[in-house]
Design an enzyme around this catalytic site. Structure first.
Site, PDB file in Angstrom:
ATOM      1  N   SER A   1       0.938  -1.080  -0.023  1.00  0.00           N
ATOM      2  CA  SER A   1      -0.180  -0.086  -0.104  1.00  0.00           C
ATOM      3  C   SER A   1       0.784   1.329   0.028  1.00  0.00           C
ATOM      4  CB  SER A   1      -0.974   0.057   1.149  1.00  0.00           C
ATOM      5  OG  SER A   1      -0.288  -0.159   2.520  1.00  0.00           O
TER       6      SER A   1
ATOM      7  N   HIS B   1     -39.095  24.189 -11.192  1.00  0.00           N
ATOM      8  CA  HIS B   1     -39.058  23.160 -12.289  1.00  0.00           C
ATOM      9  C   HIS B   1     -38.405  23.732 -13.549  1.00  0.00           C
ATOM     10  CE1 HIS B   1     -42.727  21.249 -10.336  1.00  0.00           C
ATOM     11  NE2 HIS B   1     -42.833  22.621  -9.949  1.00  0.00           N
TER      12      HIS B   1
ATOM     13  N   SER C   1     -12.848  25.668 -28.113  1.00  0.00           N
ATOM     14  CA  SER C   1     -12.880  24.279 -28.686  1.00  0.00           C
ATOM     15  C   SER C   1     -11.853  24.182 -29.780  1.00  0.00           C
ATOM     16  CB  SER C   1     -14.406  24.326 -29.465  1.00  0.00           C
ATOM     17  OG  SER C   1     -14.390  23.413 -30.638  1.00  0.00           O
TER      18      SER C   1
ATOM     19  N   LYS D   1     -16.477  29.129 -29.469  1.00  0.00           N
ATOM     20  CA  LYS D   1     -16.793  28.497 -28.209  1.00  0.00           C
ATOM     21  C   LYS D   1     -16.183  29.017 -26.922  1.00  0.00           C
ATOM     22  CE  LYS D   1     -19.294  25.361 -27.724  1.00  0.00           C
ATOM     23  NZ  LYS D   1     -19.312  23.886 -28.164  1.00  0.00           N
TER      24      LYS D   1
ATOM     25  N   GLU E   1     -18.108  22.167 -15.298  1.00  0.00           N
ATOM     26  CA  GLU E   1     -18.506  20.952 -15.637  1.00  0.00           C
ATOM     27  C   GLU E   1     -17.789  19.782 -14.666  1.00  0.00           C
ATOM     28  OE1 GLU E   1     -19.444  20.846 -20.305  1.00  0.00           O
ATOM     29  OE2 GLU E   1     -17.572  21.880 -19.898  1.00  0.00           O
TER      30      GLU E   1
ATOM     31  N   TYR F   1      -9.771  -5.793  13.012  1.00  0.00           N
ATOM     32  CA  TYR F   1      -9.162  -5.549  11.832  1.00  0.00           C
ATOM     33  C   TYR F   1      -9.014  -6.572  10.552  1.00  0.00           C
ATOM     34  CZ  TYR F   1      -5.515  -4.109   8.582  1.00  0.00           C
ATOM     35  OH  TYR F   1      -4.963  -3.445   7.359  1.00  0.00           O
TER      36      TYR F   1
ATOM     37  N   GLN G   1      -7.530  -1.768   4.486  1.00  0.00           N
ATOM     38  CA  GLN G   1      -6.415  -0.808   3.869  1.00  0.00           C
ATOM     39  C   GLN G   1      -6.889  -0.005   2.610  1.00  0.00           C
ATOM     40  OE1 GLN G   1      -2.208  -2.500   3.323  1.00  0.00           O
ATOM     41  NE2 GLN G   1      -2.765  -2.850   1.150  1.00  0.00           N
TER      42      GLN G   1
HETATM   43  N1  ARG Z   1      -0.996  -0.884   5.513  1.00  0.00           N
HETATM   44  C1  ARG Z   1      -2.066  -1.646   6.530  1.00  0.00           C
HETATM   45  C2  ARG Z   1      -3.374  -0.762   6.441  1.00  0.00           C
HETATM   46  O1  ARG Z   1      -3.484  -0.023   5.774  1.00  0.00           O
HETATM   47  C3  ARG Z   1      -1.394  -1.170   7.736  1.00  0.00           C
HETATM   48  C4  ARG Z   1      -2.054  -2.423   8.898  1.00  0.00           C
HETATM   49  C5  ARG Z   1      -1.701  -3.560   8.641  1.00  0.00           C
HETATM   50  N2  ARG Z   1      -1.961  -4.596   9.579  1.00  0.00           N
HETATM   51  C6  ARG Z   1      -1.831  -5.936   9.355  1.00  0.00           C
HETATM   52  N3  ARG Z   1      -2.420  -6.597  10.442  1.00  0.00           N
HETATM   53  N4  ARG Z   1      -1.249  -6.419   8.451  1.00  0.00           N
HETATM   54  O2  ARG Z   1      -4.437  -1.160   6.536  1.00  0.00           O
END
Ligand code: ARG
Length: 442
Positions: free
Chosen positions: A7, A140, A261, A267, A274, A301, A306
């Site tokens: 991530s 309307h 345009s 234009k 928009e 969790y 994530q």
């Molecule tokens: N990158 C993870 C997230 O955003 C961090 C937490 C990871 N925790 C775990 N138990 N693998 O959720």
């Protein structure tokens, strides 16, 4: 695995919050005697160096290290050696990420609030310049009754005020610190959760460790507020699109905020308006997307969580951009009162005033007066004249008791000025509201 699991490409945006959280945690561990003062100091110093590296753009985030948390921890180990490993005592990435993200969302709430305020100020200035500028009010999308452009601008000032309030409350509600909940159950170490919470500007520690790591309603709260604000921005965007067409011509965008345009030289396209309108889709989509991610998750969790970050980052980026674009567009816009007036004259907008006059002066019940006004409008329509130009004899053919005083209420000015009820479109009311908002926004 790395491709789906990592991530860091997006959660590196949490680096600042992660470092703040880690410094607070390290200081607390030392203060509670869980790690030595010397180790605590070394850790904090190392984290500060990393902060400088990131600020200078020298920090290399590595995908192989999965996320922002492990990247920073790894770098800390490179810098200060095995002592770095003591930082993760009495915490887990679960409470760590929940804390980081709350801090980030809190900042996003503040930015949204500030952006909304700037936009309100721009709209307020437009309102002040156009408290007397008559335009058609629509229902309307048909001309209904004349209003003033200032009154219309203030309608958005009101909406954006409520939007601000939603972000303020979101920031207040989320302000409990997950740090110390550890993986999900709390920790056997004698930590001081109030100390870390206070150091990070939270009101106090979150009371339930499962909730602390599992909850993301703070993110939904933000996205809901963002989606509603984006909905308002989109309506305003839509009005700008309509009002800048030649058919309306109420507004003219500056060169800076319109585009040409590639094939049609005449234009002037309202692209920014928009796109503001369109980005509401992305923002609402982020809310729906994240709510869908969360709804099926058993406590506490799961890695699904994530996915919370991209939804919020994307929505926050879009919202902040829309607020800036809208404020820019409107502070640069040219209002065309003649066009507004021309449009306000079409469609017999003072027909209600005619009916109200019959109620007031002839004691006719409103329903009947409505009918009379309708019949008079029909005659005006047939003759191709405005109500104020219709001969008295034509009106008297419908209702004999109508006299020449009727003409006093049939002009646009008379109609607008008459709407003096609190919150109405009369310029004097608009000026009262302008004074109210000047006080509020100063
Ligand atoms: N990158 C993870 C997230 O955003 C961090 C937490 C990871 N925790 C775990 N138990 N693998 O959720």
């Amino acid at each position: 695995m790395e491709e789906i699991n990592a991530s860091v490409d997006f959660d590196k945006r949490l680096a600042h919050e992660d470092l703040a959280g880690s410094k607070a945690h390290a200081r607390m561990l030392a203060a509670c005697g869980i790690i030595s003062e010397a180790d605590g100091t070394a850790i904090v110093r190392g984290l500060e160096e990393i902060e400088a590296e990131i600020a200078a753009g020298h920090f290399e985030f590595k995908r192989s290290l999965e996320d922002v948390h492990l990247n920073i921890e790894n770098r800390l180990a490179e810098k200060i050696g095995p002592v770095a490993g003591r930082l993760h005592t009495a915490r887990s990435r679960n409470d760590q990420v929940a804390t980081d993200f709350r801090l980030w969302v809190r900042g996003a709430c503040d930015r949204a609030t500030a952006g909304l305020k700037v936009l309100q100020q721009v709209l307020l200035e437009l309102a002040a310049a156009h408290a007397d500028t008559i335009m058609p009010g629509f229902t309307h999308m048909q001309p209904a009754q004349p209003v003033t452009f200032g009154h219309h601008c203030l309608a958005y000032v009101e909406m954006f005020a409520r939007d601000r309030d939603r972000f303020v409350h979101c920031a207040r509600r989320l302000n409990e610190c997950p740090l110390g909940a550890a993986a999900l159950a709390g920790t056997p170490y004698p930590i001081d959760r109030t100390m870390t919470a206070t150091a990070l500007g939270f009101d106090g520690p979150a009371r339930n460790s499962l909730d602390a790591v599992a909850a993301r309603d703070f993110a939904l709260d933000y996205l809901a507020a963002a989606a509603i604000a984006a909905t308002h921005l989109s309506r305003l965007g839509e009005e700008i699109v309509i009002w800048t067409t030649p058919g309306f011509g109420f507004l003219r965008l500056s060169d800076a905020f319109s585009t040409g345009s590639s094939i049609m030289p005449q234009k002037r396209n309202p692209d920014a308006a928009e796109l503001v309108r369109a980005k509401s889709g992305r923002i609402l989509g982020s809310f729906v997307g994240l709510a869908t991610v969360i709804k099926g998750l058993a406590l506490a969790y799961a890695k699904d969580l994530q996915e919370d970050k991209e939804a919020v980052f994307s929505a926050a980026d879009a919202l902040e951009l829309c607020l800036a674009a809208m404020a820019g567009m409107l502070s640069d816009v040219t209002v065309v009162p003649e066009q507004m007036r021309k449009a306000a004259e079409a469609g017999f907008p003072t027909a209600t005033d005619l009916a109200d006059w019959c109620v007031r002066e002839l004691s006719i019940p409103f329903r009947e007066a409505h009918h009379i006004a309708g019949a008079i409008v029909k005659r005006a329509e047939e003759m191709g004249v405005a109500l104020a130009e219709l001969p008295l004899s034509q009106m008297q053919a419908v209702e004999a008791r109508i006299d020449a005083r009727i003409y006093d209420v049939l002009t646009l000015e008379a109609s607008v000025t008459a709407r003096r009820s609190f919150g109405g479109s009369a310029p004097e009311q608009v000026r009262n509201q302008i004074a109210y908002w000047r006080g509020k926004l100063s």
